[in-house]
Design a protein around this motif. Structure first.
Motif, short mmCIF file in Angstrom:
data_model
loop_
_atom_site.label_atom_id
_atom_site.label_comp_id
_atom_site.label_asym_id
_atom_site.label_seq_id
_atom_site.Cartn_x
_atom_site.Cartn_y
_atom_site.Cartn_z
N HIS A 114 60.62 25.20 2.60
CA HIS A 114 61.42 24.49 1.47
C HIS A 114 60.76 24.20 0.10
O HIS A 114 59.57 24.06 0.22
CB HIS A 114 61.75 22.86 1.68
CG HIS A 114 62.72 22.51 1.27
ND1 HIS A 114 62.61 22.02 -0.11
CD2 HIS A 114 63.92 22.08 1.71
CE1 HIS A 114 63.60 21.36 -0.47
NE2 HIS A 114 64.73 21.20 0.68
N PRO A 115 61.30 24.74 -0.82
CA PRO A 115 60.44 24.48 -1.99
C PRO A 115 59.76 23.24 -2.43
O PRO A 115 58.95 23.17 -3.24
CB PRO A 115 61.39 25.26 -3.10
CG PRO A 115 62.62 25.40 -2.76
CD PRO A 115 62.67 25.06 -1.04
N LYS A 116 60.35 22.09 -2.03
CA LYS A 116 59.87 20.98 -2.38
C LYS A 116 58.45 20.78 -1.85
O LYS A 116 57.57 19.99 -2.35
CB LYS A 116 60.39 19.68 -1.72
CG LYS A 116 61.98 19.54 -2.55
CD LYS A 116 62.76 18.41 -2.01
CE LYS A 116 64.14 18.24 -2.44
NZ LYS A 116 64.64 17.09 -2.03
N ASN A 117 57.87 21.57 -1.00
CA ASN A 117 56.57 21.66 -0.28
C ASN A 117 55.62 22.65 -1.11
O ASN A 117 54.62 22.85 -0.78
CB ASN A 117 56.51 21.81 1.05
CG ASN A 117 57.24 20.93 2.04
OD1 ASN A 117 57.99 21.19 2.73
ND2 ASN A 117 56.88 19.64 1.67
N THR A 118 56.29 23.65 -1.79
CA THR A 118 55.43 24.86 -2.16
C THR A 118 55.55 24.62 -3.84
O THR A 118 55.81 25.86 -4.34
CB THR A 118 56.12 26.03 -1.86
OG1 THR A 118 57.50 26.30 -1.74
CG2 THR A 118 55.88 25.99 -0.26
N ASN A 119 55.52 23.47 -4.52
CA ASN A 119 55.60 23.65 -5.94
C ASN A 119 56.76 24.15 -6.73
O ASN A 119 56.77 24.74 -7.67
CB ASN A 119 54.34 24.34 -6.74
CG ASN A 119 53.00 23.40 -6.47
OD1 ASN A 119 53.14 22.39 -6.06
ND2 ASN A 119 52.07 23.88 -6.61
#
Length: 130
Positions: A114-119
């Motif tokens: 998920h992009p929320k965890n990867t900047n």
């Protein structure tokens, strides 16, 4: 890095554009029904470029283009053991977008973070099918 995925509106138009840009032919096209995409691949040294065209107005790529326009969609990293890597990252608090590896393009098992965890960057883990 295994490849960079680029969301495009028209795969044929984009293949023609990138063939001119890279002075290299698209070496493979493929439909991935589970992801509702048509793909086209280019090889640049040890990295690949994957063009992604939605085959459905409700598909992930169509929604991405509607919100952000054409452009970089994800970066994929090759792993030796996708299930072990999914377990490792999940234990560290990363949210996986799929619980099990799923079939992807170019003979790969894939999982997205998920992009929320990867900047804000969508990251794909991929492993060659054996």
């Amino acid at each position: 890095m295994e490849h960079i995925g680029i969301a495009v509106k028209s795969l044929p138009d984009s293949i023609a554009l990138f063939e001119q840009l890279f002075e290299s032919p698209c070496y493979k096209t493929e439909t991935v029904e589970s992801e509702q995409v048509n793909t086209g691949f280019f090889k640049l040294g040890s990295t690949k470029i994957e063009l992604l065209e939605s085959i459905s107005a409700q598909g992930v790529i169509a929604k991405f283009i509607e919100k952000k326009g054409e452009g970089v969609h994800h970066i994929a990293f090759e792993v030796d053991d996708i299930e072990a890597e999914m377990k490792r990252l999940s234990a560290k608090g990363f949210k996986l977008l799929n619980e099990e590896p799923k079939e992807g393009a170019d003979n790969k098992w894939v999982c997205f973070l998920h992009p929320k965890n990867t900047n804000g960057l969508l990251i794909e883990l991929c492993m060659e099918k054996k």
